[in-house]
Scaffold this active site. Structure first.
Site, PDB file in Angstrom:
ATOM      1  N   CYS A 150       0.861  -1.183   0.000  1.00 41.66           N
ATOM      2  CA  CYS A 150       0.000   0.000   0.000  1.00 41.66           C
ATOM      3  C   CYS A 150       0.898   1.235   0.000  1.00 41.66           C
ATOM      4  O   CYS A 150       1.387   1.651   1.055  1.00 41.66           O
ATOM      5  CB  CYS A 150      -0.901  -0.025   1.237  1.00 41.66           C
ATOM      6  SG  CYS A 150      -2.108   1.298   1.276  1.00 41.66           S
ATOM      7  N   CYS A 163      -8.186   5.163  -7.034  1.00 40.89           N
ATOM      8  CA  CYS A 163      -7.612   5.845  -5.872  1.00 40.89           C
ATOM      9  C   CYS A 163      -7.720   7.350  -6.045  1.00 40.89           C
ATOM     10  O   CYS A 163      -7.367   7.888  -7.096  1.00 40.89           O
ATOM     11  CB  CYS A 163      -6.147   5.440  -5.700  1.00 40.89           C
ATOM     12  SG  CYS A 163      -5.310   6.277  -4.331  1.00 40.89           S
TER      13      CYS A 163
END
Length: 433
Positions: free
Chosen positions: A160, A354
């Site tokens: 991440c 995102c």
């Protein structure tokens, strides 16, 4: 009455509970087990770590919110899962289930790098939990009174990367507002093979855009980085070449550091025979169901998915919000089908979307599907993304407070980005293969 137990109350677990209740109705019992009594909106943690948000701004009390929907809540930690007996042992006693949905998120593997992490003996901060972000904010307040070098990034094995980039840009913005940016050299240390890889092999021109953004903000970087040790005031880093050999070594000084760790599965899950891979992530089929234990489903960061590509320093693939939402919807529909005596047919669409805040601007990334080649490979930068993320935060928190089960990515984010609406598919495999 069938009993569905949801283990975890994060970005995947809490929406799963609400959607189960909405889809199945009151004829079935739904229980959520979570060690904390509140939901954390993890995407806002970088803001907490610089004081732009407080914990109470991004947390939702679970018991009243779940209670309004007739969902039972157990504040406790799972200590053992027995798939044969269909039982979860917890610190509050045993809980029997007909179907179990695992959405625990990861274990943060700071222990894999000596001196890493915000715990005892650790020398770096984290934004992986709101508690960690609050601890970083406390340290940051001391730091701004006596500033110096900063190191931000992601350790080897991390999957991440977005929050690391966000925090670097947000910190830069905050330091400029405080008029002390000129006293703070910033180095970005990452296991990615290049800036903007993001664990996705890049999205659009993420490499060019993020390199340009970091140069304009005077942020230096080290890629293909393997951190060997973190001491109290310096980070020892090996930089590998494309063949995986050590090309250079670095001693990077710092007075403040935030580094994202590699993830592993939670121990209580990893201990179940045949449920997980060697890193403790849940193995699932195309229907989000355990092949070994078909009464167990899993969604979110806790599941096993392959990396997009092999890199000199290990990197994992991220599990973003739209992907998690899609997994949850597929799970709920499959449980509904099983309860009706039908075979499960729903699969998730493993796509990456995102909205990344950069303090005073932002970037939106869309990879459909996540693993190349892609149908959509899109990246845009602009101040509108910053405002979009703020709006997304407010809407999602309201959704968690009120128990709304609508899919926000399908209904709002994809429309905002101007992309054709996509839904979980019926039959066939996931779009990631």
């Amino acid at each position: 009455m069938a009993h569905i137990v949801v283990l975890g109350a994060g970005i995947g677990g809490l929406p799963a509970a609400y959607e189960l209740r909405h889809t199945l109705g009151s004829a079935y019992k739904v229980t959520v087990i979570n060690p904390h009594d509140h939901f954390q909106f993890v995407p806002s943690n970088p803001w907490v770590a610089v004081g732009w948000r407080r914990c109470e701004d991004i947390c939702v009390a679970l018991r009243p919110s779940l209670g309004r929907k007739g969902i039972e809540f157990i504040k406790g930690a799972a200590t053992r899962i027995d798939p044969e007996a269909r039982r979860v042992e917890t610190t509050e006693g045993p809980v029997d289930y007909d179907y179990l949905v695992i959405a625990t998120g990861p274990r943060l593997a700071f222990d894999e790098v000596p001196g890493a992490g915000p715990g005892e003996g650790g020398n770096t901060h984290s934004v992986c939990t709101t508690e960690h972000a609050e601890r970083a904010w406390t340290s940051y307040q001391r730091f701004v009174g006596d500033p110096g070098p900063v190191v931000i990034g992601a350790f080897q094995g991390a999957s991440c990367f977005g929050p690391a980039y966000e925090y670097a840009m947000i910190l830069d913005t905050d330091l400029r507002k405080r008029r002390i940016r000129d006293r703070v050299p910033i180095t970005f240390v990452t296991s990615e093979p290049y800036i903007g890889h993001l664990g996705l092999g890049g999205v659009g021109d993420s490499k060019g855009m993020l390199e340009s953004e970091m140069r304009s903000r005077h942020i230096k970087w080290i890629t293909n980085a393997r951190v060997t040790t973190v001491e109290a005031d310096r980070m020892l880093v090996e930089q590998l070449d494309d063949d995986g050999n050590v090309a250079r070594t670095h001693e990077v000084p710092f007075r403040f550091s935030m580094m994202l760790p590699a993830f592993k599965g939670q121990p209580v899950i990893a201990e179940v025979e045949g449920l997980c891979n060697p890193r403790g992530f849940v193995l699932v089929d195309e229907h989000q169901r355990s092949p070994r234990h078909p009464r167990i489903y899993a969604a979110g960061v806790c599941i096993a998915i392959p990396p997009v590509e092999t890199t000199p320093v290990p990197t994992g693939a991220p599990k973003t919000g739209y992907m998690i939402e899609s997994m949850v919807t597929a799970i709920v529909e499959n449980i509904r089908q099983e309860l009706a005596g039908e075979p499960p047919t729903h699969t998730g669409t493993w796509n990456a979307i995102c909205l990344a805040d950069m303090g005073d601007t932002g970037a939106a990334f869309v990879a459909l599907p996540q693993i190349p080649p892609r149908n959509v490979n899109w990246m845009k930068k602009g101040r509108w993304v910053h405002y979009a993320k703020v709006a997304f935060e407010k809407y999602f928190l309201r959704k968690m407070k009120t128990g709304v089960s609508e899919p926000i990515y399908e209904r709002y984010v994809l429309k905002l980005l101007g992309i054709v609406r996509l839904k979980p598919t019926r039959g066939g495999g996931s779009t990631s293969g």
